[in-house]
Write a protein that holds these residues in place. Structure first.
Motif, PDB file in Angstrom:
ATOM      1  N   GLY A  90      87.816  53.528  48.911  1.00 19.25           N
ATOM      2  CA  GLY A  90      86.382  53.810  49.015  1.00 19.25           C
ATOM      3  C   GLY A  90      85.772  53.573  50.373  1.00 19.25           C
ATOM      4  O   GLY A  90      84.547  53.537  50.514  1.00 19.25           O
ATOM      5  N   THR A 147      75.343  50.799  58.960  1.00 20.69           N
ATOM      6  CA  THR A 147      76.074  50.823  57.683  1.00 20.69           C
ATOM      7  C   THR A 147      76.552  49.438  57.270  1.00 20.69           C
ATOM      8  O   THR A 147      77.200  49.306  56.224  1.00 20.69           O
ATOM      9  CB  THR A 147      77.301  51.739  57.790  1.00 20.69           C
ATOM     10  N   GLU A 190      81.779  51.954  54.261  1.00 21.35           N
ATOM     11  CA  GLU A 190      81.678  52.405  52.870  1.00 21.35           C
ATOM     12  C   GLU A 190      81.380  53.908  52.835  1.00 21.35           C
ATOM     13  O   GLU A 190      80.509  54.401  53.548  1.00 21.35           O
ATOM     14  CB  GLU A 190      80.556  51.639  52.156  1.00 21.35           C
ATOM     15  N   GLU A 191      82.087  54.629  51.955  1.00 20.64           N
ATOM     16  CA  GLU A 191      81.924  56.085  51.868  1.00 20.64           C
ATOM     17  C   GLU A 191      80.491  56.496  51.559  1.00 20.64           C
ATOM     18  O   GLU A 191      80.038  57.566  51.972  1.00 20.64           O
ATOM     19  CB  GLU A 191      82.853  56.644  50.786  1.00 20.64           C
ATOM     20  N   GLU A 192      79.758  55.672  50.798  1.00 25.86           N
ATOM     21  CA  GLU A 192      78.405  56.045  50.372  1.00 25.86           C
ATOM     22  C   GLU A 192      77.466  56.277  51.560  1.00 25.86           C
ATOM     23  O   GLU A 192      76.445  56.952  51.428  1.00 25.86           O
ATOM     24  CB  GLU A 192      77.829  54.942  49.481  1.00 25.86           C
ATOM     25  N   ASN A 220      68.458  55.512  53.851  1.00 23.78           N
ATOM     26  CA  ASN A 220      69.190  55.109  52.648  1.00 23.78           C
ATOM     27  C   ASN A 220      68.165  54.959  51.526  1.00 23.78           C
ATOM     28  O   ASN A 220      67.417  54.001  51.485  1.00 23.78           O
ATOM     29  CB  ASN A 220      69.922  53.795  52.896  1.00 23.78           C
TER      30      ASN A 220
END
Length: 280
Positions: free
Chosen positions: A71, A131, A170-172, A201
């Motif tokens: 992930g 991030t 993190e991929e998100e 975000n």
């Protein structure tokens, strides 16, 4: 030509690299970890650097990794800005890196080198700060994972002999809306008057800066102010600029007053765009 003699090492593993560092330091070789070498070579040619040994990390698989696992996007410290751009895995970082130096030099500059070097701008750092990514750091005692905010706080915060192995994002965060703006005095490859990165975000806007002060930064105070939606945009921008954590740079690239003007306009345009109003 480099006017100093030094030994060159190219280890195959992180453990070999860190052991080499400590062995060479004990032998008073003043070792340096070597990525793309752009800064080390330039400084050595100008007689501003003296080392008896360099340890090239690009042959270490973990330092050259660029891909997804568990992930997270793993980016090795020895990955060049060009490779990051061509991989098309994270457009935000690709854009920030694509505005550092010229196209030829981007093929040499590594992500770890840009962030751990001595030049004050560290422009590739900004998307990573936004991030809250993790950093794999290795030293004499082995590897550890730490927050990017621990590894870089105004300047690199590594213990003697430690090296950065990877950045884990993190991929998100990879597909979130972002803005990246770089303003220079003249040529687009110059050092920045203001280098600005913003990430949205959900309803929160995060911002990070380089070229404004003598170090790159992300400020919780500035983010709190710009996210006060009940306050007029112009007032938020004015208070945010007043909350910059150190004196604005005042040098041959631009005065502190001009930097303040550019910073205010960049913030206002970004917030206008993120809040769905007509862009200024």
């Amino acid at each position: 030509m480099i006017p100093i003699d030094f030994d060159y090492y190219r280890p195959d593993t992180v453990a070999e690299a860190t052991k080499l560092y400590h062995d060479l330091a004990a032998a008073e070789k003043r070792p340096l970890y070597y990525g793309g070498g752009t800064e080390i070579i330039t400084m050595a040619r100008a007689y501003n650097l003296d080392t008896g040994a360099v340890i090239d990390i690009k042959g270490i698989p973990a330092c050259s990794e660029l891909g997804f696992a568990a992930g997270k996007l793993a980016i090795g410290a020895g990955v060049t800005l060009t490779r990051i751009s061509e991989a098309k895995l994270w457009s935000f970082l690709a854009k920030a890196g694509g505005r550092i130096a010229d196209h030829t030099t981007q093929g040499k500059i590594t992500l770890g080198g840009n962030i751990c070097g001595t030049i004050i701008y560290h422009e590739a750092l900004l998307p990573l700060l936004l991030t809250d990514c993790e950093v794999v750091v290795a030293g004499e005692k082995g590897e550890r994972r730490v927050s990017i905010h621990k590894v870089f706080d105004q300047r690199p915060r590594l213990e003697k002999g430690e090296m950065v192995v990877q950045f884990l994002v993190e991929e998100e965060f990879l597909d979130l809306p972002y803005v990246h703006v770089k303003r220079t005095k003249s040529e687009k490859i110059d050092y920045p008057l203001v280098s600005f990165a913003a990430l949205k975000n959900k309803d929160e806007v995060r911002v990070a800066f380089s070229g404004v002060c003598a170090f790159p930064f992300r400020s919780a105070d500035i983010e709190r102010i710009i996210n006060e939606k009940g306050t007029a945009l112009e007032e938020r921008v004015r208070r945010a600029v007043r909350s910059v954590p150190a004196p604005l740079l005042n040098d041959v690239s631009g005065s502190s007053g001009y930097r303040e003007f550019v910073l205010a306009n960049t913030l206002q345009n970004t917030l206008t765009a993120f809040e769905g109003k007509e862009s200024a």
